[in-house]
Design an enzyme around this catalytic site. Structure first.
Site, PDB file in Angstrom:
ATOM      1  N   TYR A  56       1.803  32.023 -25.075  1.00 15.19           N
ATOM      2  CA  TYR A  56       0.842  32.928 -24.421  1.00 15.19           C
ATOM      3  C   TYR A  56       0.296  33.935 -25.441  1.00 15.19           C
ATOM      4  CZ  TYR A  56      -0.767  36.963 -21.697  1.00 15.19           C
ATOM      5  OH  TYR A  56      -1.499  38.023 -21.207  1.00 15.19           O
ATOM      6  N   SER A  93      -3.962  41.483 -24.948  1.00 12.49           N
ATOM      7  CA  SER A  93      -2.643  41.891 -24.452  1.00 12.49           C
ATOM      8  C   SER A  93      -1.733  42.454 -25.539  1.00 12.49           C
ATOM      9  CB  SER A  93      -1.975  40.657 -23.833  1.00 12.49           C
ATOM     10  OG  SER A  93      -0.598  40.860 -23.690  1.00 12.49           O
ATOM     11  N   GLU A 141       1.181  41.650 -25.750  1.00 13.77           N
ATOM     12  CA  GLU A 141       2.019  40.527 -26.189  1.00 13.77           C
ATOM     13  C   GLU A 141       1.610  40.045 -27.574  1.00 13.77           C
ATOM     14  OE1 GLU A 141       4.752  38.372 -24.986  1.00 13.77           O
ATOM     15  OE2 GLU A 141       5.029  40.376 -24.211  1.00 13.77           O
ATOM     16  N   VAL A 145       8.571  40.988 -13.941  1.00 16.06           N
ATOM     17  CA  VAL A 145       9.861  41.642 -13.721  1.00 16.06           C
ATOM     18  C   VAL A 145       9.783  42.839 -12.770  1.00 16.06           C
ATOM     19  CG1 VAL A 145       9.873  43.199 -15.746  1.00 16.06           C
ATOM     20  CG2 VAL A 145      12.013  42.237 -14.890  1.00 16.06           C
ATOM     21  N   THR A 146       8.718  43.631 -12.856  1.00 18.09           N
ATOM     22  CA  THR A 146       8.667  44.828 -11.995  1.00 18.09           C
ATOM     23  C   THR A 146       8.634  44.442 -10.513  1.00 18.09           C
ATOM     24  OG1 THR A 146       6.269  44.806 -12.234  1.00 18.09           O
ATOM     25  CG2 THR A 146       7.487  46.363 -13.633  1.00 18.09           C
ATOM     26  N   ARG A 194       1.183  43.038  -7.966  1.00 16.97           N
ATOM     27  CA  ARG A 194       1.695  42.254  -9.086  1.00 16.97           C
ATOM     28  C   ARG A 194       2.326  40.972  -8.560  1.00 16.97           C
ATOM     29  NH1 ARG A 194       1.180  41.091 -14.433  1.00 16.97           N
ATOM     30  NH2 ARG A 194       2.548  42.340 -15.755  1.00 16.97           N
ATOM     31  N   GLY A 225     -10.805  35.362 -12.858  1.00 16.97           N
ATOM     32  CA  GLY A 225      -9.468  35.866 -12.511  1.00 16.97           C
ATOM     33  C   GLY A 225      -9.518  36.849 -11.348  1.00 16.97           C
ATOM     34  N   HIS A 233       0.772  46.375 -17.104  1.00 21.88           N
ATOM     35  CA  HIS A 233       0.374  47.241 -15.990  1.00 21.88           C
ATOM     36  C   HIS A 233       0.672  46.531 -14.681  1.00 21.88           C
ATOM     37  CE1 HIS A 233      -3.095  45.185 -17.776  1.00 21.88           C
ATOM     38  NE2 HIS A 233      -3.468  44.931 -16.533  1.00 21.88           N
TER      39      HIS A 233
HETATM   40  P1  NDP Z   1      -2.778  37.248 -12.878  1.00 20.04           P
HETATM   41  O1  NDP Z   1      -1.806  36.234 -13.358  1.00 20.04           O
HETATM   42  O2  NDP Z   1      -2.458  38.057 -11.677  1.00 20.04           O
HETATM   43  O3  NDP Z   1      -4.194  36.547 -12.647  1.00 20.04           O
HETATM   44  C1  NDP Z   1      -4.647  35.514 -13.483  1.00 20.04           C
HETATM   45  C2  NDP Z   1      -5.944  34.983 -12.934  1.00 20.04           C
HETATM   46  O4  NDP Z   1      -6.414  33.920 -13.784  1.00 20.04           O
HETATM   47  C3  NDP Z   1      -5.844  34.397 -11.520  1.00 20.04           C
HETATM   48  O5  NDP Z   1      -6.972  34.814 -10.786  1.00 20.04           O
HETATM   49  C4  NDP Z   1      -5.891  32.901 -11.780  1.00 20.04           C
HETATM   50  O6  NDP Z   1      -6.420  32.143 -10.713  1.00 20.04           O
HETATM   51  C5  NDP Z   1      -6.865  32.856 -12.947  1.00 20.04           C
HETATM   52  N1  NDP Z   1      -6.861  31.582 -13.654  1.00 20.04           N
HETATM   53  C6  NDP Z   1      -5.788  30.834 -14.022  1.00 20.04           C
HETATM   54  N2  NDP Z   1      -6.192  29.676 -14.589  1.00 20.04           N
HETATM   55  C7  NDP Z   1      -7.557  29.685 -14.576  1.00 20.04           C
HETATM   56  C8  NDP Z   1      -8.551  28.764 -14.990  1.00 20.04           C
HETATM   57  N3  NDP Z   1      -8.234  27.594 -15.540  1.00 20.04           N
HETATM   58  N4  NDP Z   1      -9.851  29.087 -14.808  1.00 20.04           N
HETATM   59  C9  NDP Z   1     -10.181  30.278 -14.240  1.00 20.04           C
HETATM   60  N5  NDP Z   1      -9.293  31.194 -13.806  1.00 20.04           N
HETATM   61  C10 NDP Z   1      -7.986  30.891 -13.973  1.00 20.04           C
HETATM   62  O7  NDP Z   1      -3.061  38.228 -14.133  1.00 20.04           O
HETATM   63  P2  NDP Z   1      -3.377  39.796 -14.154  1.00 20.04           P
HETATM   64  O8  NDP Z   1      -4.354  40.123 -13.121  1.00 20.04           O
HETATM   65  O9  NDP Z   1      -2.094  40.527 -14.248  1.00 20.04           O
HETATM   66  O10 NDP Z   1      -4.032  39.922 -15.603  1.00 20.04           O
HETATM   67  C11 NDP Z   1      -5.426  39.729 -15.794  1.00 20.04           C
HETATM   68  C12 NDP Z   1      -5.672  39.355 -17.245  1.00 20.04           C
HETATM   69  O11 NDP Z   1      -5.177  40.370 -18.106  1.00 20.04           O
HETATM   70  C13 NDP Z   1      -4.982  38.062 -17.713  1.00 20.04           C
HETATM   71  O12 NDP Z   1      -5.836  37.455 -18.648  1.00 20.04           O
HETATM   72  C14 NDP Z   1      -3.723  38.551 -18.385  1.00 20.04           C
HETATM   73  O13 NDP Z   1      -3.288  37.612 -19.340  1.00 20.04           O
HETATM   74  C15 NDP Z   1      -4.238  39.827 -19.014  1.00 20.04           C
HETATM   75  N6  NDP Z   1      -3.259  40.882 -19.233  1.00 20.04           N
HETATM   76  C16 NDP Z   1      -2.499  41.327 -18.184  1.00 20.04           C
HETATM   77  C17 NDP Z   1      -1.634  42.379 -18.344  1.00 20.04           C
HETATM   78  C18 NDP Z   1      -0.793  42.888 -17.240  1.00 20.04           C
HETATM   79  O14 NDP Z   1       0.158  43.635 -17.529  1.00 20.04           O
HETATM   80  N7  NDP Z   1      -1.109  42.584 -15.980  1.00 20.04           N
HETATM   81  C19 NDP Z   1      -1.525  43.057 -19.665  1.00 20.04           C
HETATM   82  C20 NDP Z   1      -2.408  42.523 -20.682  1.00 20.04           C
HETATM   83  C21 NDP Z   1      -3.243  41.479 -20.453  1.00 20.04           C
HETATM   84  P3  NDP Z   1      -5.452  31.492  -9.575  1.00 20.04           P
HETATM   85  O15 NDP Z   1      -5.097  32.639  -8.660  1.00 20.04           O
HETATM   86  O16 NDP Z   1      -6.298  30.467  -8.936  1.00 20.04           O
HETATM   87  O17 NDP Z   1      -4.248  30.955 -10.293  1.00 20.04           O
HETATM   88  P1  GDR Z   2       5.673  40.299 -19.940  1.00 21.33           P
HETATM   89  O1  GDR Z   2       6.076  40.621 -18.426  1.00 21.33           O
HETATM   90  O2  GDR Z   2       6.346  39.099 -20.462  1.00 21.33           O
HETATM   91  O3  GDR Z   2       5.841  41.580 -20.706  1.00 21.33           O
HETATM   92  O4  GDR Z   2       4.116  39.939 -19.792  1.00 21.33           O
HETATM   93  P2  GDR Z   2       7.337  40.225 -17.539  1.00 21.33           P
HETATM   94  O5  GDR Z   2       7.337  41.202 -16.424  1.00 21.33           O
HETATM   95  O6  GDR Z   2       7.370  38.775 -17.200  1.00 21.33           O
HETATM   96  O7  GDR Z   2       8.582  40.498 -18.521  1.00 21.33           O
HETATM   97  C1  GDR Z   2       8.863  41.792 -19.034  1.00 21.33           C
HETATM   98  C2  GDR Z   2      10.218  41.798 -19.706  1.00 21.33           C
HETATM   99  O8  GDR Z   2      11.239  41.687 -18.717  1.00 21.33           O
HETATM  100  C3  GDR Z   2      12.243  40.802 -19.216  1.00 21.33           C
HETATM  101  N1  GDR Z   2      12.986  40.225 -18.084  1.00 21.33           N
HETATM  102  C4  GDR Z   2      12.471  39.478 -17.113  1.00 21.33           C
HETATM  103  N2  GDR Z   2      11.194  39.066 -16.885  1.00 21.33           N
HETATM  104  C5  GDR Z   2      10.961  38.316 -15.783  1.00 21.33           C
HETATM  105  N3  GDR Z   2       9.699  37.925 -15.523  1.00 21.33           N
HETATM  106  N4  GDR Z   2      11.958  37.945 -14.924  1.00 21.33           N
HETATM  107  C6  GDR Z   2      13.255  38.326 -15.126  1.00 21.33           C
HETATM  108  O9  GDR Z   2      14.144  37.985 -14.359  1.00 21.33           O
HETATM  109  C7  GDR Z   2      13.526  39.136 -16.270  1.00 21.33           C
HETATM  110  N5  GDR Z   2      14.659  39.697 -16.764  1.00 21.33           N
HETATM  111  C8  GDR Z   2      14.328  40.357 -17.867  1.00 21.33           C
HETATM  112  C9  GDR Z   2      11.462  39.773 -20.016  1.00 21.33           C
HETATM  113  O10 GDR Z   2      12.338  39.047 -20.877  1.00 21.33           O
HETATM  114  C10 GDR Z   2      10.467  40.688 -20.725  1.00 21.33           C
HETATM  115  O11 GDR Z   2      11.053  41.223 -21.863  1.00 21.33           O
HETATM  116  C11 GDR Z   2       3.253  40.664 -18.926  1.00 21.33           C
HETATM  117  C12 GDR Z   2       2.187  39.683 -18.414  1.00 21.33           C
HETATM  118  O12 GDR Z   2       1.403  40.330 -17.434  1.00 21.33           O
HETATM  119  C13 GDR Z   2       1.285  39.240 -19.544  1.00 21.33           C
HETATM  120  O13 GDR Z   2       0.206  38.459 -19.014  1.00 21.33           O
HETATM  121  C14 GDR Z   2       0.716  40.487 -20.224  1.00 21.33           C
HETATM  122  O14 GDR Z   2      -0.130  40.127 -21.286  1.00 21.33           O
HETATM  123  C15 GDR Z   2       1.859  41.345 -20.731  1.00 21.33           C
HETATM  124  O15 GDR Z   2       2.650  41.730 -19.628  1.00 21.33           O
HETATM  125  C16 GDR Z   2       1.363  42.616 -21.423  1.00 21.33           C
END
Ligand code: NDP
Ligand code: GDR
Length: 327
Positions: free
Chosen positions: A151, A127, A129, A191-192, A186, A8, A181
């Protein structure tokens, strides 16, 4: 020089973690999937010095090759299909990557280590989630998991599989239950960033409105740069463990809109925001707020960026990028 393999690497956290590990003197290997993945260029530009290795979490032998090439002391499994809304549309693919992919990498690490399982320390990106329909407020490592999306279900599988490898084989395997985060890196589907990009566009007259889903959901939002530091700290402990990483503050999507528009000096945002049912989820996670006492006490970890600072940082970054583009 310690060696680390990050799956990732092309995602938000992969880039921040690579920066952190490089600054600590690590030799960093980043796994990239797909043929000629266009994000390789982003990795090379953002974190020069990272060695790219090919591999896909659904392909066990590719993971073995990535391990044999990188010979890591630490493996950070950040790869996943991570967009919750999308996981209903492609539930089977989400399960293959986000659930079974964890088993594949754990098994690859176990096979790579052979008789010496202390060779590699493993981090799994779990996560908030997983708490889904929350059974306790705030949520801690002891809170019952009740995922609400494909998910979330996939992450629960990866979380328990990580614990199982720790308990079955004595592997140094840790699971970080990270709450949302964010950062200027991002993805725009979350959403952020969707909000910070739209607010910047509206401020500069490039966009009229933003169309949103549920404005009442609440999240515990922190800064991604802080959260990758917690990942690293987990792997420096004498044993693997599970840690909630969160700020302990919760805000609604409305609060997010308030802060983001205010950061662009727009006080009344209502005329700029519409809602569309297509952005509502089949099952929502209404309230997340984490209790990160364990991370604070054991890892010495605390967040450094407040919610207002985070939102302002993202809006300012998008204002600057969009202004540069139209200049
Ligand atoms: P991103 O969606 O930004 O990154 C996901 C990464 O996974 C990308 O590099 C993507 O590659 C890679 N990936 C997707 N499919 C595969 C695959 N089949 N094999 C190998 N790699 C793959 O996520 P974040 O950086 O935000 O999050 C990192 C991790 O933390 C994730 O596992 C997420 O679920 C988890 N997480 C994130 C949170 C958050 O708030 N950001 C909170 C809690 C957990 P490509 O670019 O090629 O698609
Ligand atoms: P989340 O993040 O589902 O918490 O997962 P997201 O930012 O997609 O949604 C947060 C909340 O916002 C509400 N929402 C919207 N969301 C999106 N994306 N777009 C919209 O227009 C919108 N309007 C309202 C959603 O319903 C939700 O309640 C993220 C991901 O990074 C996961 O991979 C990670 O595990 C969790 O955070 C912790």
């Amino acid at each position: 020089m310690p060696r680390a393999l990050i799956t990732g690497i092309t995602g938000q956290d992969g880039l921040y973690l690579a920066e952190l590990l490089l600054s600590k003197g690590y030799d960093v290997f980043g796994m990239v999937r797909g043929q000629n993945n266009p994000k390789i260029e982003l990795v090379e530009r953002t974190v020069p010095g990272v060695h790219i290795v090919a591999g896909d979490l659904t392909d066990l032998s590719s993971l073995m090759r990535a391990l044999n090439t990188s010979r890591p002391d630490e493996v950070y499994n950040l790869g996943a299909i991570s967009f919750v809304a999308y996981s209903w549309e492609q539930a089977a693919l989400t399960s293959d990557v986000t659930a079974k992919g964890v088993l594949n990498i754990l098994e690859a690490v176990r096979l790579y280590c052979g008789d010496d399982l202390s060779k590699v320390k493993f981090y799994q990106a779990s996560s908030s989630e997983m708490f889904g329909k929350v059974q306790q407020v705030p949520q801690s490592e002891e809170t019952l998991l009740w995922p609400r999306s494909p998910y979330g279900v996939a992450k629960v599988y990866g979380h328990y599989m990580t614990i199982n490898y720790r308990e079955s084989y004595g592997m140094h395997a840790s699971s970080g239950l990270l709450f949302n985060h964010e950062s200027p890196r991002r993805g725009p589907e979350f959403v952020t960033r969707k909000v910070s990009l739209a607010v910047a566009g509206i401020k500069l007259g490039l966009q009229g409105k933003i169309v949103m889903g549920n404005l009442d959901a609440r999240r515990d939002w922190g800064f991604a740069g802080d959260y990758v530091d917690a990942m690293w700290r987990m792997l420096q402990q004498p044993e693997g463990g599970d840690y909630v990483v969160a700020t302990g503050e919760t805000h609604s999507i409305r609060d997010l809109l308030d802060h983001a528009f205010r950061a662009a000096e727009i006080e009344d945002w209502e005329p700029y925001v519409d809602q569309d049912p297509k952005f509502f989820r089949p099952a929502e996670v209404d309230l997340l707020i984490g209790d990160a006492s364990r991370a604070r006490d054991v890892l010495g970890w605390t967040p450094t960026v407040t919610f207002s600072e985070l939102v302002a940082m993202m809006v300012e970054s998008d204002l600057k990028a969009l202004s540069d583009r139209i200049a």
